[in-house]
Design a protein around this motif. Structure first.
Motif, PDB file in Angstrom:
ATOM      1  N   HIS A   1      -2.923  -0.694  -1.242  1.00 17.77           N
ATOM      2  CA  HIS A   1      -3.269   0.656  -1.683  1.00 17.77           C
ATOM      3  C   HIS A   1      -3.594   1.542  -0.479  1.00 17.77           C
ATOM      4  N   ARG A   2      -4.330   0.997   0.466  1.00 18.91           N
ATOM      5  CA  ARG A   2      -4.662   1.763   1.671  1.00 18.91           C
ATOM      6  C   ARG A   2      -3.392   2.142   2.429  1.00 18.91           C
ATOM      7  N   SER A   3      -2.445   1.232   2.492  1.00 17.54           N
ATOM      8  CA  SER A   3      -1.181   1.512   3.175  1.00 17.54           C
ATOM      9  C   SER A   3      -0.439   2.663   2.489  1.00 17.54           C
ATOM     10  N   ARG A   4      -0.425   2.662   1.148  1.00 20.69           N
ATOM     11  CA  ARG A   4       0.227   3.759   0.421  1.00 20.69           C
ATOM     12  C   ARG A   4      -0.477   5.079   0.696  1.00 20.69           C
ATOM     13  N   ILE A   5      -1.807   5.050   0.742  1.00 14.16           N
ATOM     14  CA  ILE A   5      -2.561   6.274   1.022  1.00 14.16           C
ATOM     15  C   ILE A   5      -2.258   6.766   2.433  1.00 14.16           C
ATOM     16  N   MET A   6      -2.255   5.866   3.404  1.00 16.09           N
ATOM     17  CA  MET A   6      -1.992   6.269   4.785  1.00 16.09           C
ATOM     18  C   MET A   6      -0.574   6.808   4.932  1.00 16.09           C
ATOM     19  N   ASP A   7       0.386   6.230   4.206  1.00 16.80           N
ATOM     20  CA  ASP A   7       1.752   6.743   4.223  1.00 16.80           C
ATOM     21  C   ASP A   7       1.781   8.154   3.647  1.00 16.80           C
ATOM     22  N   ALA A   8       1.053   8.369   2.558  1.00 19.22           N
ATOM     23  CA  ALA A   8       0.989   9.713   1.961  1.00 19.22           C
ATOM     24  C   ALA A   8       0.344  10.699   2.922  1.00 19.22           C
TER      25      ALA A   8
ATOM     26  N   ILE B   1      -9.080  -1.607 -10.466  1.00 20.43           N
ATOM     27  CA  ILE B   1     -10.521  -1.644 -10.188  1.00 20.43           C
ATOM     28  C   ILE B   1     -11.122  -2.916 -10.782  1.00 20.43           C
ATOM     29  N   ARG B   2     -10.680  -3.282 -11.962  1.00 20.23           N
ATOM     30  CA  ARG B   2     -11.169  -4.521 -12.587  1.00 20.23           C
ATOM     31  C   ARG B   2     -10.812  -5.731 -11.720  1.00 20.23           C
ATOM     32  N   GLU B   3      -9.658  -5.695 -11.062  1.00 20.42           N
ATOM     33  CA  GLU B   3      -9.239  -6.799 -10.193  1.00 20.42           C
ATOM     34  C   GLU B   3     -10.101  -6.907  -8.938  1.00 20.42           C
TER      35      GLU B   3
ATOM     36  N   ALA C   1      -9.407   7.660  -5.383  1.00 16.36           N
ATOM     37  CA  ALA C   1      -8.518   7.120  -4.357  1.00 16.36           C
ATOM     38  C   ALA C   1      -7.190   6.668  -4.953  1.00 16.36           C
ATOM     39  N   GLY C   2      -7.051   6.793  -6.268  1.00 16.15           N
ATOM     40  CA  GLY C   2      -5.786   6.484  -6.909  1.00 16.15           C
ATOM     41  C   GLY C   2      -5.689   5.123  -7.550  1.00 16.15           C
ATOM     42  N   LEU C   3      -6.770   4.369  -7.583  1.00 17.06           N
ATOM     43  CA  LEU C   3      -6.727   3.054  -8.225  1.00 17.06           C
ATOM     44  C   LEU C   3      -6.849   3.211  -9.736  1.00 17.06           C
TER      45      LEU C   3
ATOM     46  N   ALA D   1     -20.857   2.653 -11.307  1.00 18.83           N
ATOM     47  CA  ALA D   1     -20.104   3.757 -11.902  1.00 18.83           C
ATOM     48  C   ALA D   1     -19.625   4.728 -10.821  1.00 18.83           C
ATOM     49  N   LEU D   2     -20.473   5.005  -9.849  1.00 19.09           N
ATOM     50  CA  LEU D   2     -20.078   5.898  -8.751  1.00 19.09           C
ATOM     51  C   LEU D   2     -18.943   5.284  -7.927  1.00 19.09           C
ATOM     52  N   VAL D   3     -18.990   3.978  -7.717  1.00 18.48           N
ATOM     53  CA  VAL D   3     -17.915   3.294  -6.984  1.00 18.48           C
ATOM     54  C   VAL D   3     -16.618   3.342  -7.791  1.00 18.48           C
ATOM     55  N   ILE D   4     -16.712   3.133  -9.093  1.00 24.05           N
ATOM     56  CA  ILE D   4     -15.525   3.199  -9.944  1.00 24.05           C
ATOM     57  C   ILE D   4     -14.906   4.594  -9.848  1.00 24.05           C
TER      58      ILE D   4
END
Length: 139
Positions: free
Chosen positions: A83-90, A65-67, A58-60, A49-52
């Protein structure tokens, strides 16, 4: 940690109990049940639950998350890398905006367009991560 009821688990995770029930409904967190049918949150369920919750912050989405759960490492890696790439771009965009705003605090030009530094910020030639991926696909 002992086995917890839903209210105690929700408190630890920082969500309302209906959120944990919803996560169960969509299949991202399915806690074990007691002999009487009540949800039981053990260490593993609370950790999940904490990971979710961290993934959501983080925007997922819950679907993303299910994937992450299936054993398909390649699909998981692609999802995480994109997703990490989108975050780093932001982050890059926010840092550039921060630098621009910092400059504006000391800029003495009456009009932003008269300032070569302001014009330089407006004409940032660096492609975003999304633009880089599009270019890579086109090649």
């Amino acid at each position: 940690m002992s086995e917890l009821r839903i209210g105690d688990a929700a408190s630890i995770v920082g969500v309302d109990t209906h959120v944990l029930r919803h996560w169960e409904d969509v299949g991202v967190l399915v806690p074990p049940r007691s002999a009487t049918g009540q949800r039981v949150y053990d260490d593993e369920a609370v950790s999940r639950a904490l990971v979710i919750r961290r993934c959501q912050r983080a925007g997922l989405s819950l679907a993303q998350i299910r994937e992450l759960r299936p054993a398909d490492d390649d699909a998981r890696r692609v999802l995480i890398e994109e997703h990490r790439s989108r975050i780093m771009d932001a982050v890059d965009q926010l840092q550039a905006t921060g630098r621009f705003l910092e400059h504006l605090l000391s800029c003495r030009h009456a009009e932003i367009t008269e300032c070569p530094d302001c014009s330089g910020f407006a004409a940032d030639p660096r492609p975003s991560a999304v633009q880089k991926r599009r270019l890579a696909r086109a090649i």
